[in-house]
Scaffold this active site. Structure first.
Site: not given
Ligand code: NAP
Length: 322
Positions: A52
């Protein structure tokens, strides 16, 4: 409210903080504020990865770990290292093809853990995860390499991400034959609009073998917050491009069900979506990220929400088949 990750002895609150945004869509000041608010809110599991945010223009990987490392060393934060459960990952490419900076060989795992510890400015990783399966390296080599790190005190427990059920079982079988620690945790893609892959094979295995589950994309990149309802909404974040595929009738019916339950509970769709995951037997903690403190405060509210069996049923029915 804490839950154990598999049989690792690591105990975590039921919501994990995703770290992919630190140094990417959240600048350093916002990242520090989110991390502080998360710990102050009584939560502890923070998930990142060496890679990341290598995908971002001008980045080379390690940006997120470096932000967390500087946060841990910031004035007044010394006590926070012992309050958090720090999870990171190895295995995705950290260099160009041919550089050897990828996969789960003993050589690369030992180099990668050294690099991660330096960036994180700590002496141990609580949960070290294989980011992807590596079929080119014998499972015995990988599991023995992790066992060395655990014996050396650099790592407390190990987990696997993006593995099939068959390969996770095989890896843990190899560990058992060698008499070394197994993967205590799985990190799969799972949420209300991505159910099938996890529920068909991975979930039964994890429940049967008491392997913890910390699922990623807990908010489907933001879709489950309800802020994307039309093509025009995709411009709300750089993450919008990844959400476009959900602007289809079936995922939109899931959003309608979330709206209805959120109305009943005086909550928000994001909180209901995360509470539904937390309520699922076998899920230890969904992972979600936040780019600011207000977002995070909303997400943390999910841990206080109790869904009725009828509400869980409605959400399950609306998302059936996805
Ligand atoms: N193992 C793997 O292959 C893998 C792959 C992907 C992710 N991950 C892990 O999973 C975690 C979560 O994934 P992700 O951050 O990509 O997606 P997510 O948690 O599904 O989406 C989070 C995003 O949604 C928005 N958000 C969050 N809370 C909100 C709210 N209350 N109101 C409005 N918008 C909101 C923010 O983006 P904006 O502010 O930009 O809209 C935030 O960055 C990652 O940080 C990582 O640690 C792991």
């Amino acid at each position: 409210m804490q839950r154990e990750i598999g049989r690792s002895g690591l105990r975590v609150a039921p919501l994990a903080l995703g770290g992919n945004v630190f140094g990417w869509t959240a600048d350093e000041a916002s990242s520090f504020a989110v991390l502080d608010a998360f710990v102050d809110g009584g939560f502890n599991l923070i998930d990142t990865a060496d890679v990341y945010s290598r995908w971002a223009p001008g980045h080379s990987g390690g940006e997120s770990e470096a932000v967390i490392g500087r946060w841990l060393k910031a004035p007044g934060n010394a006590h926070k290292r012992d309050r958090i459960v720090l999870a990171t990952k190895v295995g995705k490419p950290m260099g160009d093809e041919g550089s050897g900076k990828t996969g789960l060989s003993r050589r690369w795992i030992r180099q990668a853990v050294h690099d991660s510890l330096q960036r994180l400015q700590t002496d141990r990783i609580d949960l070290y995860q294989s980011h992807d399966d590596d079929t080119a390296t014998p499972l015995e080599e990988t599991m023995a390499a992790f066992a060395e790190l655990i014996a050396e005190g650099k790592v407390r427990a190990i987990g696997a991400s993006n593995f099939t059920a068959a390969r996770l079982a095989e890896a843990n079988g190899a560990a058992a034959r060698l008499g070394v620690p197994r993967y205590e945790c799985l990190q799969p893609h799972y949420n209300l609009v991505e159910r099938k892959v996890f529920e068909d094979e991975l979930e039964p295995l994890c429940r049967e073998q008491n392997i913890g589950v910390i699922n990623f994309f807990g908010l489907a990149r933001g879709f489950l917050t309800g802020k994307y309802r039309s093509e025009a909404d995709l411009a709300k974040s750089i993450r919008g491009g990844g959400v476009k595929k959900y602007l289809e009738p079936h995922p939109m019916r899931v959003l309608a069900a979330l709206d209805a339950v959120a109305d009943e509970l005086k909550a928000t769709p994001a909180q209901v979506a995360l509470a539904w995951q937390m309520a699922r037997p076998g899920i230890t903690a969904p992972i979600a990220s936040a780019t600011g403190v207000a977002q995070l405060q909303e997400l943390m509210g999910a841990a206080r929400l109790v869904l009725s069996p009828a509400q869980i049923g409605e959400l399950g029915a609306a998302s059936q088949g996805l």
